[in-house]
Design a protein around this motif. Structure first.
Motif, PDB file in Angstrom:
ATOM      1  N   PRO A 236      -5.429  -1.007   3.326  1.00  0.00           N
ATOM      2  CA  PRO A 236      -3.913  -0.815   3.306  1.00  0.00           C
ATOM      3  C   PRO A 236      -3.112  -2.141   4.250  1.00  0.00           C
ATOM      4  CG  PRO A 236      -5.091   1.134   3.893  1.00  0.00           C
ATOM      5  CD  PRO A 236      -6.052   0.171   4.109  1.00  0.00           C
ATOM      6  N   VAL A 237      -2.108  -2.676   3.438  1.00  0.00           N
ATOM      7  CA  VAL A 237      -1.333  -3.685   3.974  1.00  0.00           C
ATOM      8  C   VAL A 237       0.065  -3.246   4.187  1.00  0.00           C
ATOM      9  CG1 VAL A 237      -0.543  -5.944   3.687  1.00  0.00           C
ATOM     10  CG2 VAL A 237      -2.784  -5.664   3.180  1.00  0.00           C
ATOM     11  N   GLY A 238       0.724  -3.578   5.461  1.00  0.00           N
ATOM     12  CA  GLY A 238       2.168  -3.345   5.239  1.00  0.00           C
ATOM     13  C   GLY A 238       2.875  -4.371   5.828  1.00  0.00           C
ATOM     14  N   PHE A 239       4.234  -4.783   5.671  1.00  0.00           N
ATOM     15  CA  PHE A 239       5.173  -5.601   6.158  1.00  0.00           C
ATOM     16  C   PHE A 239       6.221  -5.122   6.859  1.00  0.00           C
ATOM     17  CE2 PHE A 239       4.018  -9.912   4.806  1.00  0.00           C
ATOM     18  CZ  PHE A 239       2.912  -9.532   4.003  1.00  0.00           C
ATOM     19  N   MET A 240       6.501  -5.366   8.076  1.00  0.00           N
ATOM     20  CA  MET A 240       7.461  -4.831   9.192  1.00  0.00           C
ATOM     21  C   MET A 240       8.382  -5.919   9.237  1.00  0.00           C
ATOM     22  SD  MET A 240       7.362  -3.752  13.179  1.00  0.00           S
ATOM     23  CE  MET A 240       6.913  -1.984  12.948  1.00  0.00           C
ATOM     24  N   GLY A 277      -2.158  -1.863  -7.615  1.00  0.00           N
ATOM     25  CA  GLY A 277      -2.568  -0.714  -6.989  1.00  0.00           C
ATOM     26  C   GLY A 277      -3.191  -0.614  -5.544  1.00  0.00           C
ATOM     27  N   ALA A 278      -2.808  -2.030  -4.953  1.00  0.00           N
ATOM     28  CA  ALA A 278      -3.545  -2.073  -3.826  1.00  0.00           C
ATOM     29  C   ALA A 278      -2.594  -1.121  -2.600  1.00  0.00           C
ATOM     30  CB  ALA A 278      -3.352  -3.453  -3.165  1.00  0.00           C
ATOM     31  N   PRO A 279      -3.173  -0.333  -1.844  1.00  0.00           N
ATOM     32  CA  PRO A 279      -2.425   0.357  -0.653  1.00  0.00           C
ATOM     33  C   PRO A 279      -1.485  -0.533   0.113  1.00  0.00           C
ATOM     34  CG  PRO A 279      -4.944   0.600  -0.150  1.00  0.00           C
ATOM     35  CD  PRO A 279      -4.617  -0.231  -1.536  1.00  0.00           C
ATOM     36  N   PHE A 280      -0.201  -0.054  -0.267  1.00  0.00           N
ATOM     37  CA  PHE A 280       0.556  -0.642   0.638  1.00  0.00           C
ATOM     38  C   PHE A 280       1.721   0.258   1.488  1.00  0.00           C
ATOM     39  CE2 PHE A 280       4.738  -2.873   1.398  1.00  0.00           C
ATOM     40  CZ  PHE A 280       4.353  -4.124   1.603  1.00  0.00           C
ATOM     41  N   LEU A 313      14.492   4.878   2.349  1.00  0.00           N
ATOM     42  CA  LEU A 313      14.413   3.741   1.648  1.00  0.00           C
ATOM     43  C   LEU A 313      12.747   3.490   1.097  1.00  0.00           C
ATOM     44  CD1 LEU A 313      16.178   0.845   3.225  1.00  0.00           C
ATOM     45  CD2 LEU A 313      16.485   1.765   0.947  1.00  0.00           C
ATOM     46  N   ALA A 314      11.854   4.031   1.948  1.00  0.00           N
ATOM     47  CA  ALA A 314      10.376   3.967   1.716  1.00  0.00           C
ATOM     48  C   ALA A 314      10.396   4.885   0.747  1.00  0.00           C
ATOM     49  CB  ALA A 314       9.318   4.211   2.999  1.00  0.00           C
ATOM     50  N   ASP A 315      10.592   6.292   0.937  1.00  0.00           N
ATOM     51  CA  ASP A 315      10.659   7.173  -0.072  1.00  0.00           C
ATOM     52  C   ASP A 315      11.265   6.794  -1.523  1.00  0.00           C
ATOM     53  OD1 ASP A 315       9.342   8.769   1.677  1.00  0.00           O
ATOM     54  OD2 ASP A 315      11.005  10.079   1.880  1.00  0.00           O
ATOM     55  N   TYR A 316      12.168   6.080  -1.598  1.00  0.00           N
ATOM     56  CA  TYR A 316      12.920   5.627  -2.578  1.00  0.00           C
ATOM     57  C   TYR A 316      11.771   4.733  -3.627  1.00  0.00           C
ATOM     58  CZ  TYR A 316      16.762   3.603  -5.567  1.00  0.00           C
ATOM     59  OH  TYR A 316      17.699   3.179  -6.434  1.00  0.00           O
ATOM     60  N   TYR A 317      11.071   3.972  -2.779  1.00  0.00           N
ATOM     61  CA  TYR A 317       9.948   3.271  -3.564  1.00  0.00           C
ATOM     62  C   TYR A 317       8.722   3.924  -3.549  1.00  0.00           C
ATOM     63  CZ  TYR A 317      13.603  -0.159  -2.567  1.00  0.00           C
ATOM     64  OH  TYR A 317      14.791  -0.731  -2.772  1.00  0.00           O
ATOM     65  N   LYS A 318       8.339   5.084  -3.226  1.00  0.00           N
ATOM     66  CA  LYS A 318       7.326   5.969  -2.868  1.00  0.00           C
ATOM     67  C   LYS A 318       6.339   5.016  -2.112  1.00  0.00           C
ATOM     68  CE  LYS A 318       8.170   8.634  -7.214  1.00  0.00           C
ATOM     69  NZ  LYS A 318       9.329   8.273  -7.645  1.00  0.00           N
ATOM     70  N   LEU A 319       6.650   4.483  -1.200  1.00  0.00           N
ATOM     71  CA  LEU A 319       5.893   3.934  -0.181  1.00  0.00           C
ATOM     72  C   LEU A 319       5.792   4.596   1.240  1.00  0.00           C
ATOM     73  CD1 LEU A 319       6.946   0.312  -0.711  1.00  0.00           C
ATOM     74  CD2 LEU A 319       4.881   1.091  -1.797  1.00  0.00           C
ATOM     75  N   PRO A 320       4.485   4.913   1.689  1.00  0.00           N
ATOM     76  CA  PRO A 320       4.197   5.362   2.994  1.00  0.00           C
ATOM     77  C   PRO A 320       4.999   4.474   4.179  1.00  0.00           C
ATOM     78  CG  PRO A 320       2.010   5.328   2.103  1.00  0.00           C
ATOM     79  CD  PRO A 320       3.060   4.586   1.161  1.00  0.00           C
ATOM     80  N   LEU A 321       5.452   4.989   5.256  1.00  0.00           N
ATOM     81  CA  LEU A 321       6.113   4.130   6.013  1.00  0.00           C
ATOM     82  C   LEU A 321       5.724   4.154   7.548  1.00  0.00           C
ATOM     83  CD1 LEU A 321       8.867   2.779   7.181  1.00  0.00           C
ATOM     84  CD2 LEU A 321       9.810   4.673   7.584  1.00  0.00           C
TER      85      LEU A 321
END
Lengths: 484, 216
Positions: A236-240, A277-280, A313-321
């Motif tokens: 899983p990769v995230g950008f802050m 499909g990579a976890p982000f 915002l994260a929910d808007y894009y269905k991404l975990p935060l």
């Protein structure tokens, strides 16, 4: 010690900080920024991916402009839920929108020494000690690299840090300290050794990778390449984004959100275009600069609002935060630390941010304090209790007990009291003693937290790593050092 | 047989089950067990367990109060038998406790009474809004070792001084120790009015009472 992890789940509290219309407006503004202003991607690999998907790429400025349709289509590929895995599978963390997990913070450069209280430069042993204490705390669900191992060479530092955290804890690591190609490859290799195989790692990612954006509207080349290597391996990769009103973002909160959002979702789109499909995960710690000095503040009402708004915002894009909370700007564990860390954590929790960061760091994420770490866990514990809300039913209305006591008297001898007295929250670091007791000792929560940290360091034995794995880690790190 | 019964008695206190504690006391009398043995080898053991659990933070106030209530229920059943046999339970001391006249605050004072009773004091709780003359008369009547005076208001707190003066007037000043308590009461107030003991909470009050009796 228990390996249980305490998370906020099934919340009874909620907060409508942004309406659907307001979120749509921020989203539209974000797409306009990406399409008309552009975002800088200083990585040949990233620019090639953008170009292959029809983006307008300026190779001199390395600025990418891309239409909203491309971004929106790419974001649809990102999985809305997935687990962060741990050495101990009981400590796996489902990022499913119904859990708030607390992590430590990064990446401090100094440590308040547990023995003499001095502030000194951080070393690898501090990384190990912090991991060991965090391993014992049920409130801490995952690690960041809390401080930098400045006694190790820059080219392999991030790997030494990973090694000692895994040696001292069975919990998931989310590192923010891997941002070169060589280190990213080695980190993936280390995680693969630990998982057993590439497939096993993809199935249960024992490591997640967090990169910082370079606001306004930019990224770091090494971070982009490291993120792509990690995403390829299924980590899983995230950008802050840490956009700051007045300096790296507009002075207004909505403008700040749009700029930071452009940074994060453009990176998310890049990763999805490269590896669908990579976890982000979305990551953020927006703030406002002090208008008198331009300084990073580490806390204030703007930060608290961002804490709640970003999960919308994260929910808007269905991404975990993964949301920056705690990490007070205070220089030592004082009233400012208590206020900032309580409010930031409450606001990020009430909207169910999946991951909270920041436990244990002072002075705007520069100084690590064991006392603060333990007291931050208590703040999380308070918010955890508050999020359960008020249960209303026949048993909790307690009419039988009310009738038995009648007007006057007290409820202490009621069986109902005995059934529910353990539901009442108990502090570890609040002073509820008599005045006389306090007056004799004049100590407080800080002293008790320090003592507790010392005890944990003395007594907590984390589950050891297989020596063969440790040897493999050493080999991998050595090969990076030899190449450098 | 009686060992098993003693264990059940201790357990009834630990569980805070007053009805069971009373039933077991009946059983003991029917079986011809010495009521003092029932108290000392049975119930008191349970009181000690709860007290220890409370001290180390494992048990909470309701458990302590319920243990006290269960103990009281058992002793009430055993008392006529004790009297019939002409034996007496050894107590730590006799305490008369009340909230002063003009003040109806009950909970702190009641809690102190319950805790003292559970710890082994003979406690006469006179309730709230108690005139000074009634309080000191009771102290003389029961030959009290300690008088505990509670007040929650700064306006009624001054009555604590009046109680001390009234005891002196009756010639009981040397014999009877006075403990004061209540939210506005401080150590300096205690010293100013010449009281003998003071505590900010009920558990502390029991310790002060024991010290005053030379049994701390």
């Amino acid at each position: 010690m228990s390996s249980k992890i305490k998370s906020i789940t099934d919340p009874k509290l909620s907060l409508d900080i942004l309406t659907k219309e307001e979120l749509d407006k921020i989203h539209e503004a974000t797409l306009q920024i990406i399409e008309n202003t552009g975002v800088r991607f200083p990585s040949e690999r990233a620019l090639a991916i953008w170009e292959a998907h029809g983006a307008e790429v300026d190779h001199d400025s390395q600025v990418v402009k891309v239409t909203g349709e491309v971004i929106e289509e790419a974001l649809k590929q990102a999985p809305p839920a997935y687990p962060l895995a741990a050495r101990n599978p009981e400590q796996d963390l489902p990022l499913d929108g119904n859990h708030v997990f607390l992590g430590t913070d990064g990446c401090g450069v100094q440590v308040q020494d547990l023995e003499n209280g001095d502030i000194r430069t951080s070393k690898l042993q501090d990384v190990a000690d912090i991991a060991r204490v965090a391993d014992s705390l049920e409130e801490i669900a995952f690690h960041w690299v809390a401080v930098s191992a400045q006694d190790y060479p820059p080219e392999s530092r991030g790997l030494h840090e990973l090694k000692v955290i895994w040696e001292n804890s069975t919990k998931h690591i989310q590192t923010e300290s891997i941002y070169t190609v060589a280190e990213a490859k080695a980190a993936v290799e280390m995680a693969t050794v630990l998982a057993g195989s590439r497939e096993a790692l993809r199935e249960r990612p024992l490591l997640s990778i967090m990169q910082c954006t370079a606001p306004p509207l930019g990224h770091d080349g090494g971070s982009l390449d490291a993120a792509l290597i990690s995403a390829e391996a299924g980590l899983p990769v995230g950008f802050m984004t840490m956009t700051s009103c007045l300096t790296t973002a507009p002075a207004t909160l909505a403008g700040n959100l749009a700029v930071g959002n452009a940074e994060v979702i453009s990176a998310a789109a890049l990763i999805q275009l490269a590896y669908p499909g990579a976890p982000f995960f979305y990551a953020a710690a927006q703030t406002a600069s002090d208008p008198r000095t331009g300084a990073y503040t580490g806390g204030g009402p703007e930060d608290f609002l961002f804490g709640a708004a970003t999960n919308k915002l994260a929910d808007y894009y269905k991404l975990p935060l993964s949301m920056g909370s705690f990490a007070t700007g205070a220089k030592w564990p004082n009233w400012q630390a208590g206020i900032e860390n309580s409010l930031s954590t409450f606001m990020a929790s009430v909207v169910m941010s999946d991951m909270l960061l920041g436990a244990g760091l002072l002075h705007g994420s520069r100084i690590f304090s064991f006392e603060q770490l333990l007291m931050d866990c208590e703040i999380f514990d308070i918010v955890h209790k508050m999020m359960q809300g008020i249960e209303v039913n026949e048993e909790t209305l307690a009419l039988d007990a009310v009738h038995a006591v009648g007007p006057g008297g007290n409820y202490l001898a009621q069986k109902h009291s005995r059934r529910h007295m353990r539901d009442i929250w108990l502090p570890k670091y609040f002073d509820r003693r008599t005045y006389e007791e306090w007056d004799q000792k004049k100590d407080d929560g800080r002293d008790w937290a320090r003592e507790k940290a010392r005890q944990v360091l003395q007594n907590h034995e984390p589950e050891p790593l297989d020596p063969k794995i440790v040897k493999e880690f050493e080999r991998i790190i050595r090969s990076v050092e030899e190449e450098a | 047989m009686s060992n098993e019964l003693f264990e059940k008695m201790a357990q009834s206190i630990i569980d805070g089950e007053d009805e069971i504690a009373a039933e077991l006391a009946q059983e003991a009398i029917a079986a011809g067990i010495d009521p003092l043995d029932a108290i000392n080898q049975g119930y008191i053991k349970g009181v000690n367990v709860v007290g220890e659990e409370f001290s180390c933070g494992n048990a909470f106030l309701p458990e302590l109060v319920m243990a006290g209530e269960a103990m009281k229920a058992a002793v009430e059943v055993l008392e006529p038998e004790l009297a019939r046999l002409g034996s007496k339970r050894e107590m730590l001391g006799t305490v008369v406790i009340a909230t002063v006249e003009g003040d109806i605050h009950d909970i702190g004072k009641t809690l102190v009474g319950t805790m003292m009773s559970a710890a082994g004091f003979e406690v006469y709780d006179m309730g709230v809004d108690v005139p000074i003359v009634d309080l000191v008369s009771k102290a003389r009547e029961v030959d009290a070792d300690i008088v505990g005076v509670s007040a929650l208001l700064t306006t009624t707190m001054t009555k604590q001084r009046d109680v001390i003066e009234a005891l002196d007037d009756m010639g009981l000043g040397d014999r009877v120790k006075v403990m004061v308590g209540g939210a506005p009461v401080t150590r300096s107030w205690m010293e100013e009015i010449g009281a003998d003991g003071y505590s900010e909470d009920a558990i502390g009050a029991v310790n002060v009472a024991k010290e005053l009796m030379g049994k701390g």
